[in-house]
Scaffold this motif. Structure first.
Motif, PDB file in Angstrom:
ATOM      1  N   GLU A  39     -66.459  38.236  10.207  1.00 14.34           N
ATOM      2  CA  GLU A  39     -66.604  39.687  10.032  1.00 14.34           C
ATOM      3  C   GLU A  39     -65.518  40.454  10.779  1.00 14.34           C
ATOM      4  O   GLU A  39     -64.950  41.411  10.251  1.00 14.34           O
ATOM      5  N   LEU A  40     -65.223  40.010  12.003  1.00 13.96           N
ATOM      6  CA  LEU A  40     -64.207  40.734  12.776  1.00 13.96           C
ATOM      7  C   LEU A  40     -62.815  40.535  12.156  1.00 13.96           C
ATOM      8  O   LEU A  40     -62.031  41.486  12.058  1.00 13.96           O
ATOM      9  N   VAL A  41     -62.522  39.309  11.726  1.00 17.01           N
ATOM     10  CA  VAL A  41     -61.207  39.066  11.105  1.00 17.01           C
ATOM     11  C   VAL A  41     -61.091  39.863   9.807  1.00 17.01           C
ATOM     12  O   VAL A  41     -60.060  40.507   9.542  1.00 17.01           O
ATOM     13  N   LEU A  42     -62.169  39.869   9.015  1.00 21.79           N
ATOM     14  CA  LEU A  42     -62.118  40.629   7.755  1.00 21.79           C
ATOM     15  C   LEU A  42     -61.929  42.111   8.010  1.00 21.79           C
ATOM     16  O   LEU A  42     -61.193  42.789   7.290  1.00 21.79           O
ATOM     17  N   SER A  43     -62.550  42.616   9.051  1.00 21.64           N
ATOM     18  CA  SER A  43     -62.397  44.056   9.321  1.00 21.64           C
ATOM     19  C   SER A  43     -60.946  44.366   9.697  1.00 21.64           C
ATOM     20  O   SER A  43     -60.424  45.417   9.342  1.00 21.64           O
ATOM     21  N   VAL A  44     -60.283  43.426  10.394  1.00 24.15           N
ATOM     22  CA  VAL A  44     -58.859  43.629  10.708  1.00 24.15           C
ATOM     23  C   VAL A  44     -58.048  43.621   9.404  1.00 24.15           C
ATOM     24  O   VAL A  44     -57.225  44.515   9.160  1.00 24.15           O
ATOM     25  N   LEU A  45     -58.302  42.632   8.559  1.00 28.32           N
ATOM     26  CA  LEU A  45     -57.533  42.538   7.311  1.00 28.32           C
ATOM     27  C   LEU A  45     -57.728  43.787   6.451  1.00 28.32           C
ATOM     28  O   LEU A  45     -56.776  44.335   5.895  1.00 28.32           O
ATOM     29  N   ARG A  46     -58.987  44.224   6.392  1.00 26.46           N
ATOM     30  CA  ARG A  46     -59.265  45.405   5.545  1.00 26.46           C
ATOM     31  C   ARG A  46     -58.608  46.658   6.097  1.00 26.46           C
ATOM     32  O   ARG A  46     -58.241  47.555   5.344  1.00 26.46           O
ATOM     33  N   SER A  47     -58.446  46.713   7.403  1.00 23.05           N
ATOM     34  CA  SER A  47     -57.809  47.895   8.013  1.00 23.05           C
ATOM     35  C   SER A  47     -56.289  47.884   7.790  1.00 23.05           C
ATOM     36  O   SER A  47     -55.628  48.898   7.963  1.00 23.05           O
ATOM     37  N   LYS A  48     -55.773  46.725   7.441  1.00 20.97           N
ATOM     38  CA  LYS A  48     -54.317  46.533   7.266  1.00 20.97           C
ATOM     39  C   LYS A  48     -53.544  46.808   8.559  1.00 20.97           C
ATOM     40  O   LYS A  48     -52.332  47.018   8.535  1.00 20.97           O
ATOM     41  N   ALA A  49     -54.232  46.808   9.679  1.00 20.30           N
ATOM     42  CA  ALA A  49     -53.581  47.045  10.982  1.00 20.30           C
ATOM     43  C   ALA A  49     -53.647  45.748  11.773  1.00 20.30           C
ATOM     44  O   ALA A  49     -54.620  45.484  12.473  1.00 20.30           O
ATOM     45  N   LEU A  50     -52.598  44.939  11.649  1.00 18.84           N
ATOM     46  CA  LEU A  50     -52.595  43.628  12.303  1.00 18.84           C
ATOM     47  C   LEU A  50     -51.890  43.655  13.659  1.00 18.84           C
ATOM     48  O   LEU A  50     -51.952  42.685  14.423  1.00 18.84           O
ATOM     49  N   PHE A  51     -51.213  44.745  13.922  1.00 12.06           N
ATOM     50  CA  PHE A  51     -50.464  44.916  15.175  1.00 12.06           C
ATOM     51  C   PHE A  51     -51.348  45.686  16.158  1.00 12.06           C
ATOM     52  O   PHE A  51     -51.997  46.653  15.761  1.00 12.06           O
ATOM     53  N   ARG A  52     -51.366  45.266  17.395  1.00  6.62           N
ATOM     54  CA  ARG A  52     -52.356  45.833  18.308  1.00  6.62           C
ATOM     55  C   ARG A  52     -52.110  47.301  18.673  1.00  6.62           C
ATOM     56  O   ARG A  52     -53.046  48.006  19.053  1.00  6.62           O
ATOM     57  N   TYR A  53     -50.875  47.762  18.613  1.00 13.46           N
ATOM     58  CA  TYR A  53     -50.603  49.103  19.133  1.00 13.46           C
ATOM     59  C   TYR A  53     -50.652  50.211  18.080  1.00 13.46           C
ATOM     60  O   TYR A  53     -50.787  51.365  18.429  1.00 13.46           O
ATOM     61  N   TYR A  54     -50.488  49.880  16.802  1.00 16.78           N
ATOM     62  CA  TYR A  54     -50.654  50.906  15.770  1.00 16.78           C
ATOM     63  C   TYR A  54     -50.855  50.258  14.410  1.00 16.78           C
ATOM     64  O   TYR A  54     -50.493  49.098  14.189  1.00 16.78           O
ATOM     65  N   GLY A  55     -51.430  51.033  13.499  1.00  9.09           N
ATOM     66  CA  GLY A  55     -51.618  50.587  12.123  1.00  9.09           C
ATOM     67  C   GLY A  55     -51.223  51.709  11.188  1.00  9.09           C
ATOM     68  O   GLY A  55     -50.638  52.704  11.625  1.00  9.09           O
ATOM     69  N   PRO A  56     -51.562  51.559   9.901  1.00 15.41           N
ATOM     70  CA  PRO A  56     -51.134  52.576   8.931  1.00 15.41           C
ATOM     71  C   PRO A  56     -51.844  53.919   9.120  1.00 15.41           C
ATOM     72  O   PRO A  56     -51.329  54.946   8.725  1.00 15.41           O
ATOM     73  N   ASP A  57     -53.037  53.901   9.739  1.00 12.05           N
ATOM     74  CA  ASP A  57     -53.809  55.144   9.868  1.00 12.05           C
ATOM     75  C   ASP A  57     -53.791  55.615  11.324  1.00 12.05           C
ATOM     76  O   ASP A  57     -54.485  55.054  12.174  1.00 12.05           O
ATOM     77  N   PRO A  58     -53.010  56.659  11.624  1.00 16.69           N
ATOM     78  CA  PRO A  58     -52.892  57.103  13.025  1.00 16.69           C
ATOM     79  C   PRO A  58     -54.203  57.635  13.600  1.00 16.69           C
ATOM     80  O   PRO A  58     -54.376  57.687  14.821  1.00 16.69           O
ATOM     81  N   THR A  59     -55.151  57.984  12.726  1.00 20.08           N
ATOM     82  CA  THR A  59     -56.432  58.505  13.237  1.00 20.08           C
ATOM     83  C   THR A  59     -57.393  57.372  13.604  1.00 20.08           C
ATOM     84  O   THR A  59     -58.458  57.609  14.164  1.00 20.08           O
ATOM     85  N   SER A  60     -57.045  56.143  13.248  1.00 21.99           N
ATOM     86  CA  SER A  60     -57.946  55.023  13.529  1.00 21.99           C
ATOM     87  C   SER A  60     -57.165  53.885  14.179  1.00 21.99           C
ATOM     88  O   SER A  60     -56.717  52.955  13.514  1.00 21.99           O
ATOM     89  N   PRO A  61     -56.952  53.942  15.496  1.00 25.93           N
ATOM     90  CA  PRO A  61     -56.118  52.933  16.166  1.00 25.93           C
ATOM     91  C   PRO A  61     -56.776  51.555  16.147  1.00 25.93           C
ATOM     92  O   PRO A  61     -58.006  51.450  16.123  1.00 25.93           O
ATOM     93  N   PRO A  62     -55.973  50.497  16.129  1.00 28.63           N
ATOM     94  CA  PRO A  62     -56.525  49.127  16.128  1.00 28.63           C
ATOM     95  C   PRO A  62     -57.411  48.885  17.348  1.00 28.63           C
ATOM     96  O   PRO A  62     -57.131  49.381  18.441  1.00 28.63           O
ATOM     97  N   LEU A  63     -58.471  48.091  17.162  1.00 24.37           N
ATOM     98  CA  LEU A  63     -59.492  47.990  18.210  1.00 24.37           C
ATOM     99  C   LEU A  63     -59.693  46.601  18.792  1.00 24.37           C
ATOM    100  O   LEU A  63     -60.273  46.461  19.869  1.00 24.37           O
ATOM    101  N   MET A  64     -59.265  45.559  18.064  1.00 18.66           N
ATOM    102  CA  MET A  64     -59.716  44.208  18.451  1.00 18.66           C
ATOM    103  C   MET A  64     -59.171  43.763  19.810  1.00 18.66           C
ATOM    104  O   MET A  64     -59.940  43.359  20.682  1.00 18.66           O
ATOM    105  N   VAL A  65     -57.858  43.801  19.998  1.00 17.87           N
ATOM    106  CA  VAL A  65     -57.301  43.341  21.274  1.00 17.87           C
ATOM    107  C   VAL A  65     -57.793  44.259  22.393  1.00 17.87           C
ATOM    108  O   VAL A  65     -58.173  43.792  23.474  1.00 17.87           O
ATOM    109  N   ALA A  66     -57.847  45.553  22.106  1.00 14.50           N
ATOM    110  CA  ALA A  66     -58.315  46.508  23.129  1.00 14.50           C
ATOM    111  C   ALA A  66     -59.759  46.213  23.536  1.00 14.50           C
ATOM    112  O   ALA A  66     -60.107  46.243  24.725  1.00 14.50           O
ATOM    113  N   THR A  67     -60.594  45.887  22.550  1.00 16.30           N
ATOM    114  CA  THR A  67     -62.008  45.596  22.865  1.00 16.30           C
ATOM    115  C   THR A  67     -62.130  44.272  23.611  1.00 16.30           C
ATOM    116  O   THR A  67     -62.904  44.138  24.569  1.00 16.30           O
TER     117      THR A  67
END
Ligand SMILES: Cc1ncc(COP(=O)(O)O)c(C=O)c1O
Length: 428
Positions: A39-67
């Motif tokens: 589930e967590l990997v799929l949520s990353v893939l669906r977000s299309k944000a694989l890089f920890r510091y930013y993704g395509p949507d500036p309003t929704s920063p990547p969360l996995m490494v931070a969490t």
């Protein structure tokens, strides 16, 4: 050395009946990969944000490494944690954060994993090999014996789920004014006198490689309470940079310097996060089994268990015991293998002074080695004869690894087999 032990059939106990299912290959976190990881990997893939510091949507920063960093720091009780690409990278980042470089020495147990030595050389430092004791970790007294004016740090390795005897070692390091780097790659979830490993020195590292207690295939983490070391670790792992993400954590005070690139990806962070949440369950299962095994074979004359400085903090996935001779160890191992019981360590740890890179003394470029190479290389401090305590310990042990798919029936069979071999081989 004694001659080969001849089994004495007249004293043999009955051969134990095999358990209902064969004893499994020991596996830890990898065997539990399931819905949470998916589930967590799929949520990353669906977000299309694989890089920890930013993704395509500036309003929704990547969360996995931070969490992962937030929850891991909370679990071990440090102020800061930083995800990186591997445990070896974490060692280089931690050594870089401590400012280890050319001219500096780092004390490291001779009995340790490859990168405990190579990471020191990679940053330009000189590894100084130390003896272990019957904990299979750094022996207290070695920091005092080996320290010089150039010693910058000691690397304490919590070997295979067991915390080293940290109180005396940390006291020696404090007296010598050198830093303590805890290598917890093999021991996430272990503790020492009520405190999790990784929170007791100046800086610590963890690994999420496939064989480890919790895994993302590859991955690592650096932890510390010290904001200065944290800032330097961040810079070391991200090309010297200090991004807004970290600026929101603490104010930068260190100058920029040339770092490396060891950033953790969101995919790795997702798997490591799901695995981290399983750590209590893994430890509880392995501890229960190792206690049962100790009970099953405790008190057998001629068998001596590995000393665990704080038994309450043991992760329990490997039980070591010593027998009197190498021949007896071989006979025990052969007997266990014949009974289809795995008895290989879950780590490729060997004495560093037998490794090929120590024999050559080379770094990646001729001028980068910290050693004085020449006719006298390897110097005495890098040869087996200088480590009588370590040598006296590493050729006579038998190890029983257990994992999350082992059951009590497997343990009872293992214990009965060891008792049978003990009797058959005439030990004690
Ligand atoms: C004690 C120790 N330190 C560091 C490492 C390096 O970890 P990684 O394999 O993630 O690079 C390992 C891995 O086996 C290890 O056992």
């Amino acid at each position: 050395m004694n001659s080969t032990v001849i089994p004495d059939a007249t004293r043999s106990a009955a051969r134990p009946a095999p358990p209902p299912s064969s004893v499994p290959t020991p596996v830890l976190g990898s065997a539990l990969i399931g819905r949470e990881e998916e589930e967590l990997v799929l949520s990353v893939l669906r977000s299309k944000a694989l890089f920890r510091y930013y993704g395509p949507d500036p309003t929704s920063p990547p969360l996995m490494v931070a969490t992962l960093e937030r929850e891991f720091a909370a679990m071990i009780g440090t102020k800061f944690a930083l995800g990186v690409t591997s445990g070896s990278a974490a060692l280089e980042v931690a050594l870089g954060a401590l400012g280890v470089g050319p001219g500096d020495e780092v004390i490291v147990p001779a009995w340790s994993w490859v990168s405990c030595f190579t990471a020191i050389v990679r940053v330009g430092g000189k590894p100084v090999l130390a003896e272990i004791d019957d904990t299979l970790c750094l022996a207290p007294g070695e920091v005092t014996r080996l320290r010089t004016a150039r010693t910058k740090a000691v690397m304490v390795i919590h070997f295979q789920g067991v915390a080293a005897d940290l109180d005396p070692i940390v006291a020696e390091a404090r007296a010598a004014r050198i830093a303590v780097l805890e290598d917890c790659a093999e021991s996430p979830g272990a503790s020492y006198r009520g405190r999790p490993v990784g929170s007791l020195g100046d800086i610590a590292i963890f690994s999420f490689q496939q064989q480890k207690t919790i895994t993302a295939g590859e991955g690592g983490l650096v932890a510390t309470n010290d904001p200065r070391l944290f800032e330097r670790a961040v810079r070391m792992h991200d090309l010297g940079q200090w991004r807004d993400f970290h600026a929101a954590q603490i104010e930068a005070r260190e100058p920029a310097f040339c770092g490396s690139q060891f950033r953790m990806s969101e995919l790795t962070g997702a798997v490591a996060l799901a695995q981290m949440r399983r750590i209590d369950r893994i430890r509880a299962h392995c501890r229960m089994l190792s206690a049962r095994l100790r009970q099953g074979i405790g008190g057998l004359p001629g068998l001596t268990f590995r000393r665990i400085p704080d038994p309450a903090g043991d992760s329990g996935f490997e039980t070591y015991f010593w027998v009197a001779t190498e021949e007896l160890r071989d006979a025990f191992r052969a007997g266990l293998q014949a009974a289809a019981i795995p008895c290989q360590q879950m780590t490729g740890t060997y004495a560093q002074y037998r490794r090929a890179y120590v024999a050559t003394g080379l770094a990646h470029a001729p001028g980068a080695t910290p050693f004085h190479l020449g006719a006298a290389w390897p110097e005495a401090a890098y040869r087996a004869e200088s480590f009588p305590r370590t040598e006296g310990l590493i050729h006579r042990f038998v190890v029983i690894p257990v994992g999350v798919t082992h059951t009590e029936a497997h343990i009872d069979y293992i214990a009965a087999t060891i008792r049978h071999l003990h009797s058959e081989l005439g030990v004690g």
